[in-house]
Design a protein around this motif. Structure first.
Motif, PDB file in Angstrom:
ATOM      1  N   THR A  68     -14.767  20.992  47.637  1.00 28.35           N
ATOM      2  CA  THR A  68     -14.798  22.388  47.678  1.00 28.35           C
ATOM      3  C   THR A  68     -13.557  23.050  46.757  1.00 28.35           C
ATOM      4  OG1 THR A  68     -15.466  22.366  50.070  1.00 28.35           O
ATOM      5  CG2 THR A  68     -14.232  24.379  49.282  1.00 28.35           C
ATOM      6  N   ALA A  69     -12.563  22.103  46.637  1.00 31.27           N
ATOM      7  CA  ALA A  69     -11.623  22.489  45.552  1.00 31.27           C
ATOM      8  C   ALA A  69     -11.954  22.715  44.327  1.00 31.27           C
ATOM      9  CB  ALA A  69     -10.664  21.485  45.736  1.00 31.27           C
TER      10      ALA A  69
ATOM     11  N   ASN B 158     -12.062  26.403  42.616  1.00 33.39           N
ATOM     12  CA  ASN B 158     -11.233  26.647  41.152  1.00 33.39           C
ATOM     13  C   ASN B 158     -12.081  27.443  40.255  1.00 33.39           C
ATOM     14  OD1 ASN B 158      -8.868  25.326  41.844  1.00 33.39           O
ATOM     15  ND2 ASN B 158      -9.709  23.360  41.018  1.00 33.39           N
TER      16      ASN B 158
ATOM     17  N   LYS C 237     -10.188  29.228  52.075  1.00 35.02           N
ATOM     18  CA  LYS C 237      -8.533  29.030  51.997  1.00 35.02           C
ATOM     19  C   LYS C 237      -7.930  29.092  53.293  1.00 35.02           C
ATOM     20  CE  LYS C 237      -7.463  29.364  47.134  1.00 35.02           C
ATOM     21  NZ  LYS C 237      -6.506  29.931  45.941  1.00 35.02           N
TER      22      LYS C 237
ATOM     23  N   ALA D 151      -8.951  26.221  55.466  1.00 38.04           N
ATOM     24  CA  ALA D 151      -8.644  24.907  55.089  1.00 38.04           C
ATOM     25  C   ALA D 151      -7.590  24.363  55.763  1.00 38.04           C
ATOM     26  CB  ALA D 151      -8.342  24.827  53.289  1.00 38.04           C
TER      27      ALA D 151
ATOM     28  N   THR E 105      -2.840  22.266  52.145  1.00 34.59           N
ATOM     29  CA  THR E 105      -3.036  23.048  50.968  1.00 34.59           C
ATOM     30  C   THR E 105      -2.960  22.147  49.903  1.00 34.59           C
ATOM     31  OG1 THR E 105      -0.387  22.751  51.072  1.00 34.59           O
ATOM     32  CG2 THR E 105      -1.452  24.789  52.000  1.00 34.59           C
ATOM     33  N   ASP E 106      -2.904  20.964  49.796  1.00 31.45           N
ATOM     34  CA  ASP E 106      -2.717  19.864  48.759  1.00 31.45           C
ATOM     35  C   ASP E 106      -4.446  19.865  48.321  1.00 31.45           C
ATOM     36  OD1 ASP E 106      -3.256  18.350  51.079  1.00 31.45           O
ATOM     37  OD2 ASP E 106      -2.361  16.747  50.345  1.00 31.45           O
ATOM     38  N   GLN E 107      -5.277  19.948  49.351  1.00 31.75           N
ATOM     39  CA  GLN E 107      -6.654  19.552  49.205  1.00 31.75           C
ATOM     40  C   GLN E 107      -7.092  20.850  48.244  1.00 31.75           C
ATOM     41  OE1 GLN E 107      -8.887  20.153  52.675  1.00 31.75           O
ATOM     42  NE2 GLN E 107     -10.862  19.447  51.760  1.00 31.75           N
ATOM     43  N   LEU E 108      -6.579  21.781  48.171  1.00 34.05           N
ATOM     44  CA  LEU E 108      -7.078  22.975  47.324  1.00 34.05           C
ATOM     45  C   LEU E 108      -6.273  22.940  45.923  1.00 34.05           C
ATOM     46  CD1 LEU E 108      -7.466  25.782  49.952  1.00 34.05           C
ATOM     47  CD2 LEU E 108      -9.305  24.505  48.948  1.00 34.05           C
TER      48      LEU E 108
ATOM     49  N   ASP F 157      -6.365  20.800  43.827  1.00 38.56           N
ATOM     50  CA  ASP F 157      -7.051  20.090  42.730  1.00 38.56           C
ATOM     51  C   ASP F 157      -7.449  20.663  41.363  1.00 38.56           C
ATOM     52  OD1 ASP F 157      -8.419  18.104  41.285  1.00 38.56           O
ATOM     53  OD2 ASP F 157      -9.798  17.769  42.737  1.00 38.56           O
ATOM     54  N   ASP F 158      -7.319  20.308  40.273  1.00 28.81           N
ATOM     55  CA  ASP F 158      -7.591  21.145  39.052  1.00 28.81           C
ATOM     56  C   ASP F 158      -8.912  20.524  38.473  1.00 28.81           C
ATOM     57  OD1 ASP F 158      -5.171  22.583  39.183  1.00 28.81           O
ATOM     58  OD2 ASP F 158      -4.099  20.977  38.058  1.00 28.81           O
TER      59      ASP F 158
END
Length: 660
Positions: free
Chosen positions: A527-528, A532, A566, A569, A572-575, A577-578
């Motif tokens: 999902t991240a 993005n 969001k 979720a 927060t670190d799950q979202l 990802d770049d």
């Protein structure tokens, strides 16, 4: 011979003896008090483009002809299509008469004349009785007042369209249109010449100018310049629609009028007014059918060049008609069983003479011409129409039928030539064929649109046997692939962006599907990556200086999906990802997550709308206990609401998130 007829003939003879003169001009030249060379048709009528109106009173009146003989003559002339209003002198296919399938079937077995010579100035005799405020003179006068006064300005606008957009969309033949404009601008500015302007061609000129003024603006205009260009474009657009509506009343139909209706529809797609485009494409289709375009030109005995031009125009109408109807869940205008027309050949005959066209050989699809996209698009449109009939009709469709239609889409995809392939694409011909990248874009996005629409009702459904995995895979694969195409297109300038948005795909935004997928699976590992790319998409659209209120509404809906995802979720670190969106990477994790959730369902095939859910502690904004949006989504008769209906979207997204 009846007594009344004898009296009438006697009066005519007496009147002729009293006058003491003999007719030396045809009726057309006589009414204009011009000299006539006394041929049939005369040189004056040929010059005015109305040879069919050249008549000699002394030849038309034959005292020896009885009433019965005249009626038999009338019946024999009636077998030639288009004689019903031929006296009005409209230069359209088979005159002005509308004909349906019965007349077409009759004419297929008889000889049919070729296209008559077309002039931009129609017969002025047919308009003499309309010289008043409610007639065509006042209409034409008002419309001509909207044109720029400087010919250089109009020339520049026309050239911008012909050189930057026309070649990618097959709108008009450039040289023919330039010649028509030269004839139009070089007309005399007398009363009769203005009253005789062909409104059908004028409608086409106006809609081309509507696009051209946008192309003529700087890539990054100031707000004042942008507003000025948009207002000028809208004035030309409304002038085109006005001319389209009133011109059949005075001139009948023509190919130019059909092209104008087609481009008006594309203008609405460009501005994302999808619902209104359904009306204009239907109107354009009726005008095409009124000229017999639903019957192939070979059946009418037309030249090969005219036949191919009509096939391409019909195929473009056909694709828009089927896809717009599928997008909106409304009936389409074309019934296949009432048409008898072939797909275009892979050949380009524009610019050739009839003799050259008759001996030209069609090329294999491995050697593409600009007609290749219409050939393949015509096949995709047939599948889209079948999807509309069988899967989104009045009665629910089984999932087996959905699978069958998906197989047809996949089979269509597999038969694409290498330069149009969705997989293992070969772009070696792009440098020598400038139209290929744009035609490929149109076909790919139309395919993704059709496949997503087919599987959309099953996107939120779960099954303990993973029965709907095909729909999950098709939606995520096509939506992410289509979004990647859109992200690449947003880097272009005004002309490139216009070529992109004039395709059928602009009626549907795959970002909305990806937003729903993210809302549905806020904790999925991929999902991240989806978020993005959705954020990048919204950011680029907001930077587009030409984004209108309809496009901005779509951005707000996608941003609503991002915010809701969001909010649900867990970390927060799950979202953070770049990673970027890639269907091959997203699909395995997404399907695995689906299987984990499905294993908790008590029964096979249970939909989200009917399953029991444990309510979270708090209800999201927009939640309505009276409506189960996941169940509505699964309804095959449900179509996306308009993006501008933000309240409906907010309620739907909130409830889908609420029932996770």
């Amino acid at each position: 011979m009846t007594g009344d007829r004898q009296i009438s003939l006697a009066l005519e003879r007496a009147y002729a003896r009293r006058r003491g003169r003999k007719t030396t001009s045809c009726s057309q030249c006589h009414s204009r008090k011009q000299r006539c060379n006394r041929e049939l048709p005369c040189s004056r009528c040929i010059q005015r483009g109305v040879p069919q109106l050249c008549r000699w009173p002394d030849r038309e009146r034959n005292p020896g002809t009885s009433q019965e003989g005249a009626a038999a003559t009338a019946d024999s002339q009636g077998t030639e299509l288009g004689q019903l209003y031929i006296a009005r002198g409209a230069p359209s296919f088979f005159g002005n008469s509308y004909f349906g399938h019965q007349v077409a079937a009759r004419m297929i077995h008889e000889s049919a004349p070729d296209l008559p010579p077309i002039s931009l100035l129609s017969s002025k005799d047919s308009l003499q009785s309309f010289r008043n405020d409610s007639g065509p003179f006042s209409q034409v006068w008002d419309l001509l007042g909207l044109l720029p006064r400087n010919k250089v300005t109009v020339d520049r606008l026309i050239e911008r369209f012909l050189t930057e957009v026309n070649w990618a969309l097959d709108v008009v033949h450039a040289e023919t249109f330039r010649g028509q404009f030269a004839e139009f601008w070089g007309r005399k500015f007398g009363f009769d010449e203005i009253a005789g302007v062909d409104l059908r061609w004028l409608a086409l000129l106006f809609i081309i100018l509507a696009f051209s003024v946008l192309l003529d603006s700087p890539t990054t205009p100031s707000p004042e310049k942008r507003k000025e260009s948009e207002e000028a474009s809208l004035r030309f657009y409304w002038a085109a629609r006005r001319a389209i509506v009133i011109s059949p009343s005075f001139h009948g139909e023509s190919l130019d009028l059909v092209r104008a209706g087609l481009m008006v529809t594309r203008y609405l797609l460009y501005t994302r007014q999808i619902a209104e485009s359904w009306l204009t494409i239907s109107f354009a289709m009726r005008m095409a059918q009124a000229q017999g375009m639903h019957i192939d030109g070979e059946k009418w005995g037309l030249s090969r060049r005219a036949t191919e031009a009509r096939r391409r125009l019909w195929s473009n109408l056909y694709l828009l008609d089927k896809t717009i109807a599928l997008a909106l869940g409304r009936p389409y205008a074309i019934s296949d069983h009432m048409c008898l027309i072939k797909a275009p050949d892979n050949i380009w005959l524009d610019g050739l003479t009839d003799e050259q066209s008759s001996v030209a050989t069609a090329k294999p699809l491995s050697d593409p011409t600009p007609s290749a996209v219409t050939i393949l698009g015509n096949g995709l449109a047939k599948i889209a129409g079948e999807i509309q009939d069988r899967c989104f009709g009045l009665y629910p469709a089984s999932y087996e039928l959905v699978v069958e239609m998906d197989e047809k889409l996949v089979a269509w995809k597999k038969q694409l030539p290498p330069y149009f392939a969705l997989d293992d694409l070969d772009m070696v011909l792009d440098e020598s064929h400038a139209f290929l990248p744009w035609h490929r874009l149109y076909l790919h996005s139309a395919f993704h649109f059709a496949r997503i629409t087919l599987h959309r009702p099953y996107l939120l459904r779960e099954s303990i046997t993973n029965r709907f995995s095909l729909s999950h895979e098709a939606c995520i694969s096509s939506a992410s692939s289509d979004l990647k195409i859109r992200l690449r297109s947003l880097n272009y300038g005004t002309a490139e962006n216009m070529r992109w948005t004039l395709g059928t795909h602009n009626m549907f935004n795959s970002a909305l599907i990806l937003g729903i997928i993210a809302v549905r699976r806020p904790h999925a590992p991929q999902t991240a990556a989806i978020l993005n790319d959705l954020e990048e998409y919204c950011e680029r659209l907001r930077k587009d200086v030409w984004l209108n209120e309809f496009g901005l509404a779509e951005v707000k809906v996608v941003e609503l999906c991002i915010a809701r995802t969001k909010g649900f979720a867990r970390t927060t670190d799950q979202l953070g990802d770049d990673s970027q969106l890639n269907p091959d990477d997203i699909l395995p994790g997404f399907l695995s997550h689906e299987r984990d959730r499905s294993s908790m369902n008590p029964a096979d095939g249970m939909s989200l709308g009917s399953a029991a859910f444990d309510a979270p502690p708090s209800q999201p904004p927009g939640y309505s206990p009276d409506m189960m949006w996941p169940a509505v989504w699964e309804d095959q008769n449900f179509a996306f609401p308009q993006a501008a209906d933000l309240e409906t979207w907010e309620q739907m997204i909130s409830e889908i998130a609420y029932h996770n």
